[in-house]
Design a protein around this motif. Structure first.
Motif, PDB file in Angstrom:
ATOM      1  N   UNK A  89       0.836  -1.206   0.000  1.00  0.00           N
ATOM      2  CA  UNK A  89       0.000   0.000   0.000  1.00  0.00           C
ATOM      3  C   UNK A  89       0.867   1.251   0.000  1.00  0.00           C
ATOM      4  N   UNK A  90       1.910   1.247   0.805  1.00  0.00           N
ATOM      5  CA  UNK A  90       2.819   2.406   0.841  1.00  0.00           C
ATOM      6  C   UNK A  90       3.445   2.644  -0.534  1.00  0.00           C
ATOM      7  N   UNK A  91       3.819   1.559  -1.206  1.00  0.00           N
ATOM      8  CA  UNK A  91       4.404   1.691  -2.548  1.00  0.00           C
ATOM      9  C   UNK A  91       3.384   2.251  -3.531  1.00  0.00           C
ATOM     10  N   UNK A  92       2.129   1.818  -3.401  1.00  0.00           N
ATOM     11  CA  UNK A  92       1.071   2.327  -4.284  1.00  0.00           C
ATOM     12  C   UNK A  92       0.805   3.822  -4.037  1.00  0.00           C
ATOM     13  N   UNK A  93       0.969   4.246  -2.784  1.00  0.00           N
ATOM     14  CA  UNK A  93       0.670   5.624  -2.440  1.00  0.00           C
ATOM     15  C   UNK A  93       1.844   6.569  -2.670  1.00  0.00           C
ATOM     16  N   UNK A  94       3.011   6.019  -2.913  1.00  0.00           N
ATOM     17  CA  UNK A  94       4.196   6.850  -3.108  1.00  0.00           C
ATOM     18  C   UNK A  94       4.096   7.607  -4.433  1.00  0.00           C
ATOM     19  N   UNK A  95       4.633   8.814  -4.448  1.00  0.00           N
ATOM     20  CA  UNK A  95       4.623   9.581  -5.705  1.00  0.00           C
ATOM     21  C   UNK A  95       5.411   8.842  -6.799  1.00  0.00           C
ATOM     22  N   UNK A  96       4.967   8.983  -8.009  1.00  0.00           N
ATOM     23  CA  UNK A  96       5.667   8.366  -9.148  1.00  0.00           C
ATOM     24  C   UNK A  96       7.034   9.035  -9.309  1.00  0.00           C
ATOM     25  N   UNK A  97       8.062   8.266  -9.665  1.00  0.00           N
ATOM     26  CA  UNK A  97       9.406   8.860  -9.806  1.00  0.00           C
ATOM     27  C   UNK A  97       9.478   9.803 -10.991  1.00  0.00           C
TER      28      UNK A  97
END
Length: 189
Positions: free
Chosen positions: A181-189
């Motif tokens: 979930x944290x990875x999904x919510x992280x801003x796109x690089x």
């Protein structure tokens, strides 16, 4: 009938689940459950209000474990971390009963009335998390958001855990789901 044998409640739960899997929830009677368990219908009603409650009998214990885990959560934990960790702690015992949980879930999934009851249970867990986080000083809107997201993480992890091979502890799948979930919510690089 061996009605005075120990663990009548456990025997009734197992007999009910066997019959629900074999015949379906709607096609199983209390008398059949009691008979399969080697008990009487009267004994059944000493332990459960109705045949639905056989599947949801542990809900109060789960709520108490959840409250306890939230009370013990470190103050440095974010509301989200505390909520997800508390759900993992509260449900850790399920790891020992994966086959039962899998069969129980298949019965619930196959019946609209039971799916509704499961949703009520999840809503109750969310309310408990919200209230417990609020008691720790988390603003109500934040506590509610953390609770709802934690329930979503738990539900996704639980579904994965039931089917994952090789078998892993539920808490491990919950932690992995939170990281996802944290990875999904992280801003796109």
């Amino acid at each position: 009938m061996g009605r005075w044998e120990p663990n009548a409640s456990g025997r009734l739960r197992e007999a009910a689940l066997e019959l629900y899997v074999e015949r379906g929830f709607d096609n199983t009677t209390v008398a059949e459950i009691a008979d399969r368990a080697g008990l009487t219908a009267r004994t059944f009603f000493r332990h459960f209000a109705d045949k639905r409650e056989v599947l949801f009998a542990g809900s109060n214990t789960l709520l108490e474990r959840l409250r306890g885990a939230l009370d013990e959560a470190p103050d440095v934990a974010s509301p989200m971390e505390a909520a997800v960790a508390a759900l993992g702690t509260a449900s850790a015992e399920l790891t020992q009963h994966r086959d039962y949980a899998r069969r129980r879930q298949s019965v619930i999934t196959a019946n609209a009335e039971l799916r509704e009851r499961e949703l009520v249970k999840m809503a109750t867990l969310s309310t408990t998390i919200t209230t417990s986080l609020g008691a720790k000083g988390v603003p109500e809107a934040d506590a509610h958001m953390a609770a709802e997201v934690a329930i979503a993480v738990f539900r996704v992890a639980f579904e994965r855990w039931l089917t994952d091979q090789p078998e892993r502890p539920l808490t491990e799948v919950i932690d992995e789901s939170l990281l996802h979930l944290r990875a999904l919510a992280a801003p796109a690089p």
